[in-house]
Write a protein that holds these residues in place. Structure first.
Motif, PDB file in Angstrom:
ATOM      1  N   LEU A 141       0.803  -1.221   0.000  1.00 17.39           N
ATOM      2  CA  LEU A 141       0.000   0.000   0.000  1.00 17.39           C
ATOM      3  C   LEU A 141       0.838   1.274   0.000  1.00 17.39           C
ATOM      4  N   GLY A 142       2.118   1.153   0.307  1.00 18.88           N
ATOM      5  CA  GLY A 142       2.972   2.341   0.294  1.00 18.88           C
ATOM      6  C   GLY A 142       3.323   2.832   1.679  1.00 18.88           C
ATOM      7  N   GLY A 143       4.207   3.834   1.722  1.00 17.37           N
ATOM      8  CA  GLY A 143       4.830   4.275   2.960  1.00 17.37           C
ATOM      9  C   GLY A 143       3.905   4.751   4.051  1.00 17.37           C
ATOM     10  N   PHE A 144       2.791   5.394   3.707  1.00 15.85           N
ATOM     11  CA  PHE A 144       1.901   5.903   4.740  1.00 15.85           C
ATOM     12  C   PHE A 144       1.204   4.774   5.489  1.00 15.85           C
ATOM     13  N   PHE A 145       1.131   3.594   4.878  1.00 12.69           N
ATOM     14  CA  PHE A 145       0.404   2.484   5.486  1.00 12.69           C
ATOM     15  C   PHE A 145       1.321   1.497   6.213  1.00 12.69           C
ATOM     16  N   VAL A 146       2.602   1.532   5.924  1.00  9.78           N
ATOM     17  CA  VAL A 146       3.524   0.549   6.485  1.00  9.78           C
ATOM     18  C   VAL A 146       3.800   0.846   7.949  1.00  9.78           C
ATOM     19  N   LEU A 147       3.847  -0.220   8.756  1.00  8.93           N
ATOM     20  CA  LEU A 147       4.195  -0.080  10.168  1.00  8.93           C
ATOM     21  C   LEU A 147       5.309  -1.067  10.470  1.00  8.93           C
TER      22      LEU A 147
ATOM     23  N   LEU B  89      -6.822   1.870   9.728  1.00 10.94           N
ATOM     24  CA  LEU B  89      -7.900   1.587   8.783  1.00 10.94           C
ATOM     25  C   LEU B  89      -7.518   0.463   7.829  1.00 10.94           C
ATOM     26  N   ALA B  90      -6.280   0.457   7.353  1.00 18.02           N
ATOM     27  CA  ALA B  90      -5.851  -0.603   6.440  1.00 18.02           C
ATOM     28  C   ALA B  90      -5.851  -1.963   7.127  1.00 18.02           C
TER      29      ALA B  90
ATOM     30  N   TYR C 180      -7.233  -7.135   7.330  1.00 19.14           N
ATOM     31  CA  TYR C 180      -7.158  -8.263   8.253  1.00 19.14           C
ATOM     32  C   TYR C 180      -8.469  -8.514   9.007  1.00 19.14           C
ATOM     33  N   GLY C 181      -9.282  -7.457   9.123  1.00 17.27           N
ATOM     34  CA  GLY C 181     -10.434  -7.565  10.005  1.00 17.27           C
ATOM     35  C   GLY C 181     -10.040  -7.457  11.459  1.00 17.27           C
ATOM     36  N   ARG C 182      -8.806  -7.116  11.713  1.00 18.65           N
ATOM     37  CA  ARG C 182      -8.259  -6.982  13.064  1.00 18.65           C
ATOM     38  C   ARG C 182      -7.380  -5.735  13.107  1.00 18.65           C
TER      39      ARG C 182
END
Length: 249
Positions: A13-19, A88-89, A94-96
């Motif tokens: 999804l890209g950098g804003f979504f990565v953890l 949100l992602a 994942y639903g989690r």
């Protein structure tokens, strides 16, 4: 889908979504970073490492923003965007939700955008809107707002507008990427969750929505950055000439 320890589904999804969930040999050592809990508590003098002031000063330097409250507003919106994007992602994919406890979330205030976050423990939580609101709004954005209002005099309305704008932006990008990948199920879950979140008292009234489009009712003050102009979802169509205090709510 069960949460995996690396939250690998977020990477495409890209950098804003990565953890990040593991130490990166090329990055700062975990002990060199403040937790977000420490960051929010730093509103009180002597509360420890002042990552919040460091971030605001870093953003001010990069944008050449002379007013601290302008860089403080933009710093808050950037962090809000990262938190909403991850939460949100995860909920849609994942639903989690990985428990984003501020005590277990490390933040590098010196990093370039998007904000660099590292979660030290992945603890699954329900992926419903109530848990998202409790995790992001109450767990992070409320204490961050308290610190910013105390130190930089930013209005609560402006910060709520930033939170709404950040959520709308995360939802719009997630919808775009999910549909491009043929994952209409993910896009629909994200949209349903976003609808519920915007019904929350802290987000209701922050702007008007039509599908994934959003027009906020406040201004983040980016127009006061040299050459900044107005953002795509700003309440203004052109930079105002009025007093900066007149647009802070």
């Amino acid at each position: 889908m069960d949460l995996d320890v690396d939250l690998a589904a977020l990477r495409p999804l890209g950098g804003f979504f990565v953890l990040r969930t593991r130490a990166d040999p090329a990055g700062p050592a975990p002990g060199d970073l403040a937790t977000l809990a420490e960051t929010y508590a730093a509103a009180a003098p002597g509360a420890g490492r002042d990552a919040l002031a460091h971030r605001v000063a870093t953003v001010a330097g990069r944008l050449r923003a002379a007013e601290p409250r302008v860089s403080a507003s933009i710093s808050q919106q950037g962090l809000a965007a990262r938190l909403w994007s991850v939460a949100l992602a995860c909920a849609a994919l994942y639903g989690r939700l990985p428990g984003l406890d501020p005590r277990h979330l490390l933040w590098d205030p010196a990093a370039t955008a998007p904000d660099d976050l590292w979660l030290t423990e992945v603890r699954p939580l329900p992926g419903d809107a109530a848990t998202l609101a409790d995790t992001v709004l109450h767990g992070h954005l409320e204490p961050l707002g308290v610190a910013l209002r105390a130190r930089y005099g930013i209005s609560a309305g402006l910060l709520r507008g930033n939170a709404g704008s950040a959520l709308a932006g995360a939802a719009r990008e997630l919808d775009r990427r999910a549909r491009a990948d043929g994952r209409t199920d993910v896009a629909e879950r994200a949209r349903a969750l976003t609808d519920e979140l915007f019904a929350h008292p802290l987000l209701r009234g922050t702007g008007t929505r039509a599908a994934t489009a959003f027009r906020r009712r406040s201004c983040c003050l980016y127009y006061r950055v040299p050459g900044g102009g107005v953002c795509g979802d700003c309440c203004f169509t052109r930079p105002p000439r009025s007093s900066p205090r007149a647009v802070s709510g």
